[in-house]
Scaffold this motif. Structure first.
Motif, PDB file in Angstrom:
ATOM      1  N   VAL A 145       0.844  -1.207   0.000  1.00  0.00           N
ATOM      2  CA  VAL A 145       0.000   0.000   0.000  1.00  0.00           C
ATOM      3  C   VAL A 145       0.874   1.249   0.000  1.00  0.00           C
ATOM      4  O   VAL A 145       0.641   2.200  -0.752  1.00  0.00           O
ATOM      5  N   LEU A 146       1.922   1.242   0.841  1.00  0.00           N
ATOM      6  CA  LEU A 146       2.821   2.406   0.893  1.00  0.00           C
ATOM      7  C   LEU A 146       3.526   2.616  -0.447  1.00  0.00           C
ATOM      8  O   LEU A 146       3.676   3.751  -0.908  1.00  0.00           O
ATOM      9  N   ILE A 147       3.950   1.529  -1.068  1.00  0.00           N
ATOM     10  CA  ILE A 147       4.627   1.634  -2.363  1.00  0.00           C
ATOM     11  C   ILE A 147       3.661   2.149  -3.421  1.00  0.00           C
ATOM     12  O   ILE A 147       4.007   3.000  -4.252  1.00  0.00           O
ATOM     13  N   ALA A 148       2.420   1.641  -3.409  1.00  0.00           N
ATOM     14  CA  ALA A 148       1.425   2.094  -4.397  1.00  0.00           C
ATOM     15  C   ALA A 148       1.116   3.572  -4.222  1.00  0.00           C
ATOM     16  O   ALA A 148       1.011   4.319  -5.205  1.00  0.00           O
ATOM     17  N   LEU A 149       0.973   4.026  -2.976  1.00  0.00           N
ATOM     18  CA  LEU A 149       0.703   5.447  -2.727  1.00  0.00           C
ATOM     19  C   LEU A 149       1.891   6.308  -3.156  1.00  0.00           C
ATOM     20  O   LEU A 149       1.721   7.356  -3.789  1.00  0.00           O
ATOM     21  N   SER A 150       3.103   5.860  -2.812  1.00  0.00           N
ATOM     22  CA  SER A 150       4.303   6.608  -3.197  1.00  0.00           C
ATOM     23  C   SER A 150       4.452   6.678  -4.711  1.00  0.00           C
ATOM     24  O   SER A 150       4.864   7.699  -5.265  1.00  0.00           O
ATOM     25  N   SER A 151       4.129   5.585  -5.377  1.00  0.00           N
ATOM     26  CA  SER A 151       4.217   5.564  -6.844  1.00  0.00           C
ATOM     27  C   SER A 151       3.258   6.576  -7.452  1.00  0.00           C
ATOM     28  O   SER A 151       3.597   7.262  -8.425  1.00  0.00           O
ATOM     29  N   GLU A 190     -13.419  15.929  -4.401  1.00  0.00           N
ATOM     30  CA  GLU A 190     -14.837  16.135  -4.105  1.00  0.00           C
ATOM     31  C   GLU A 190     -15.056  17.297  -3.146  1.00  0.00           C
ATOM     32  O   GLU A 190     -16.007  18.073  -3.286  1.00  0.00           O
ATOM     33  N   HIS A 191     -14.188  17.434  -2.160  1.00  0.00           N
ATOM     34  CA  HIS A 191     -14.353  18.477  -1.147  1.00  0.00           C
ATOM     35  C   HIS A 191     -13.587  19.753  -1.482  1.00  0.00           C
ATOM     36  O   HIS A 191     -13.769  20.780  -0.814  1.00  0.00           O
ATOM     37  N   GLY A 192     -12.710  19.683  -2.489  1.00  0.00           N
ATOM     38  CA  GLY A 192     -11.942  20.861  -2.858  1.00  0.00           C
ATOM     39  C   GLY A 192     -11.083  21.394  -1.733  1.00  0.00           C
ATOM     40  O   GLY A 192     -11.025  22.604  -1.484  1.00  0.00           O
ATOM     41  N   ASP A 193     -10.390  20.483  -1.028  1.00  0.00           N
ATOM     42  CA  ASP A 193      -9.609  20.893   0.133  1.00  0.00           C
ATOM     43  C   ASP A 193      -8.504  19.882   0.385  1.00  0.00           C
ATOM     44  O   ASP A 193      -8.560  18.740  -0.081  1.00  0.00           O
ATOM     45  N   TRP A 194      -7.488  20.327   1.140  1.00  0.00           N
ATOM     46  CA  TRP A 194      -6.420  19.426   1.546  1.00  0.00           C
ATOM     47  C   TRP A 194      -6.905  18.533   2.663  1.00  0.00           C
ATOM     48  O   TRP A 194      -7.576  18.986   3.593  1.00  0.00           O
ATOM     49  N   ARG A 195      -6.564  17.247   2.595  1.00  0.00           N
ATOM     50  CA  ARG A 195      -6.970  16.289   3.607  1.00  0.00           C
ATOM     51  C   ARG A 195      -5.796  15.354   3.928  1.00  0.00           C
ATOM     52  O   ARG A 195      -4.900  15.152   3.100  1.00  0.00           O
ATOM     53  N   THR A 196      -5.837  14.782   5.124  1.00  0.00           N
ATOM     54  CA  THR A 196      -4.912  13.713   5.498  1.00  0.00           C
ATOM     55  C   THR A 196      -5.730  12.443   5.711  1.00  0.00           C
ATOM     56  O   THR A 196      -6.783  12.473   6.356  1.00  0.00           O
ATOM     57  N   PHE A 197      -5.254  11.336   5.155  1.00  0.00           N
ATOM     58  CA  PHE A 197      -5.956  10.060   5.227  1.00  0.00           C
ATOM     59  C   PHE A 197      -5.041   9.024   5.879  1.00  0.00           C
ATOM     60  O   PHE A 197      -3.862   8.926   5.523  1.00  0.00           O
ATOM     61  N   ARG A 198      -5.574   8.266   6.825  1.00  0.00           N
ATOM     62  CA  ARG A 198      -4.795   7.182   7.421  1.00  0.00           C
ATOM     63  C   ARG A 198      -4.600   6.070   6.400  1.00  0.00           C
ATOM     64  O   ARG A 198      -5.569   5.537   5.848  1.00  0.00           O
ATOM     65  N   ALA A 199      -3.347   5.702   6.173  1.00  0.00           N
ATOM     66  CA  ALA A 199      -3.041   4.709   5.137  1.00  0.00           C
ATOM     67  C   ALA A 199      -3.607   3.339   5.472  1.00  0.00           C
ATOM     68  O   ALA A 199      -3.954   2.572   4.571  1.00  0.00           O
ATOM     69  N   ASP A 200      -3.722   3.006   6.759  1.00  0.00           N
ATOM     70  CA  ASP A 200      -4.241   1.682   7.123  1.00  0.00           C
ATOM     71  C   ASP A 200      -5.735   1.555   6.853  1.00  0.00           C
ATOM     72  O   ASP A 200      -6.286   0.456   6.916  1.00  0.00           O
ATOM     73  N   ARG A 201      -6.411   2.675   6.547  1.00  0.00           N
ATOM     74  CA  ARG A 201      -7.843   2.644   6.235  1.00  0.00           C
ATOM     75  C   ARG A 201      -8.111   2.799   4.736  1.00  0.00           C
ATOM     76  O   ARG A 201      -9.263   2.850   4.325  1.00  0.00           O
ATOM     77  N   ILE A 202      -7.059   2.895   3.941  1.00  0.00           N
ATOM     78  CA  ILE A 202      -7.204   3.102   2.505  1.00  0.00           C
ATOM     79  C   ILE A 202      -7.274   1.762   1.779  1.00  0.00           C
ATOM     80  O   ILE A 202      -6.410   0.906   1.967  1.00  0.00           O
ATOM     81  N   ALA A 203      -8.312   1.587   0.975  1.00  0.00           N
ATOM     82  CA  ALA A 203      -8.433   0.407   0.101  1.00  0.00           C
ATOM     83  C   ALA A 203      -8.397   0.908  -1.336  1.00  0.00           C
ATOM     84  O   ALA A 203      -9.395   1.412  -1.866  1.00  0.00           O
ATOM     85  N   LEU A 204      -7.232   0.794  -1.961  1.00  0.00           N
ATOM     86  CA  LEU A 204      -7.025   1.376  -3.285  1.00  0.00           C
ATOM     87  C   LEU A 204      -7.854   0.674  -4.355  1.00  0.00           C
ATOM     88  O   LEU A 204      -8.060  -0.541  -4.305  1.00  0.00           O
TER      89      LEU A 204
END
Length: 331
Positions: A145-151, A190-204
């Motif tokens: 997941v980290l590699i996919a996000l970094s890519s 969608e929100h037109g804003d900067w956000r931070t997302f927890r990587a452990d909750r991301i399902a790409l």
């Protein structure tokens, strides 16, 4: 020099010994499909290379890999190499003062690894923010997941992912390790804003979307941005609400619990503290934990927050007394 076949066999033998258990010579011979005498010769070769391999005597005999006095050549599988590279990149968040040594170790690792692993590691890039005392327990995230996000960050591709019950479309800006967790910083389309997302909750979801032109963060750098968001600030690494009070306690009793506040000694039983929080009510509540009389020096918003907090607490106490069994008259 051993032949290529011998070298491959030595690596397999070393891989077995690195599991930490003691191996009977007959079992090693069976695993490697060689004679017990060849096992003994290969163990001797590994000893010459610097590995401290202890032999036990007996009817079956056995071999165990122990720590030695010198660092011998090391053997890692693919997952261990990726884990080691992530750990080396994250050393800036440990506060251990080994950044330069870690960078040299990571450079050495990249030089000798096979191209398939170098490609994965080249895609992995993140910022590590130093951990603070009291940070939450570490949360595991798949290296893939980290590699996919970094890519996606490197390629500047819009990504789609499920986050809880919602589908997100995000321009990924950076991967960050902070407060014992991994985060993706990105522009939420969608929100037109900067956000931070927890990587452990991301399902790409695949495939990735179109390329985008990176936007400028509303902070000097990604570390300041993320730290500021944790503080509830839109202006980078600073608290949105800062006040100063006098506490009727000695400074030595306050310093240990002041966090990033500034404490000034005003005598044997008084001190001042200037400190911030994400809201005025939160700041008033945090200062109340010192369990003493408080005089607000500034600003007026903090004074009003103490009044609001007092009214809420009084209302809570009144409601609780009414609901507690045995509190009614004549009970």
């Amino acid at each position: 020099m051993p032949s290529t076949t011998t070298t491959a066999r030595l690596l397999r033998l070393l891989s077995l010994l690195q599991t930490g258990r003691e191996w009977p010579g007959s079992v090693l011979a069976e695993r490697l499909a060689i004679a017990p005498r060849t096992v003994r010769r290969d163990v001797d070769r590994l000893r010459e290379m610097g590995y401290n391999i202890q032999a036990t005597m007996g009817p079956i005999g056995g071999y165990r890999l122990d720590a030695g006095s010198e660092l011998p050549p090391l053997l890692f599988d693919d997952d261990q190499v990726v884990a080691l590279a992530i750990a080396l990149q994250a050393t800036t968040g440990t506060g251990a003062g080994i950044n330069e040594a870690a960078l040299r170790a990571l450079t050495t690792l990249r030089q000798v690894m096979p191209s398939r692993l170098r490609h994965r590691l080249n895609a992995l890039d993140f910022t590590a923010i130093p951990r603070r005392p009291g940070d939450a327990t570490l949360v595991a995230v798949s290296p893939e997941v980290l590699i996919a996000l970094s890519s996606a960050v490197r390629a500047r591709h819009v990504i789609r992912f499920d986050y809880g019950d919602h589908l997100r479309r995000v321009e990924p800006h950076h991967v960050v390790s902070a407060e014992s967790r991994w985060y993706l910083v990105g522009w939420d389309l969608e929100h037109g804003d900067w956000r931070t997302f927890r990587a452990d909750r991301i399902a790409l979801r695949t495939p990735t979307g179109p390329r985008f032109t990176p936007r400028d963060l509303p902070a000097p750098d990604v570390a300041a941005f993320v730290t500021g968001r944790f503080k509830g600030s839109e202006q980078g690494d600073q608290w949105p609400c800062v006040g100063k009070v006098i506490l009727h306690r000695p400074a030595r009793d306050v310093l240990a619990f002041a966090g990033d506040g500034i404490v000034e000694d005003l005598g044997p039983d008084r001190c001042s503290i200037e400190v911030g929080s994400w809201s005025w009510i939160a700041l008033a509540a945090a200062l109340s934990r010192f369990d003493t009389d408080i005089e607000v020096l500034f600003p007026a918003e903090l004074t009003r927050a103490f009044g609001t907090l007092a009214a809420r607490n009084a209302a809570t106490a009144t409601r609780s007394n009414r609901q507690t069994p045995g509190s009614h008259a004549g009970a």
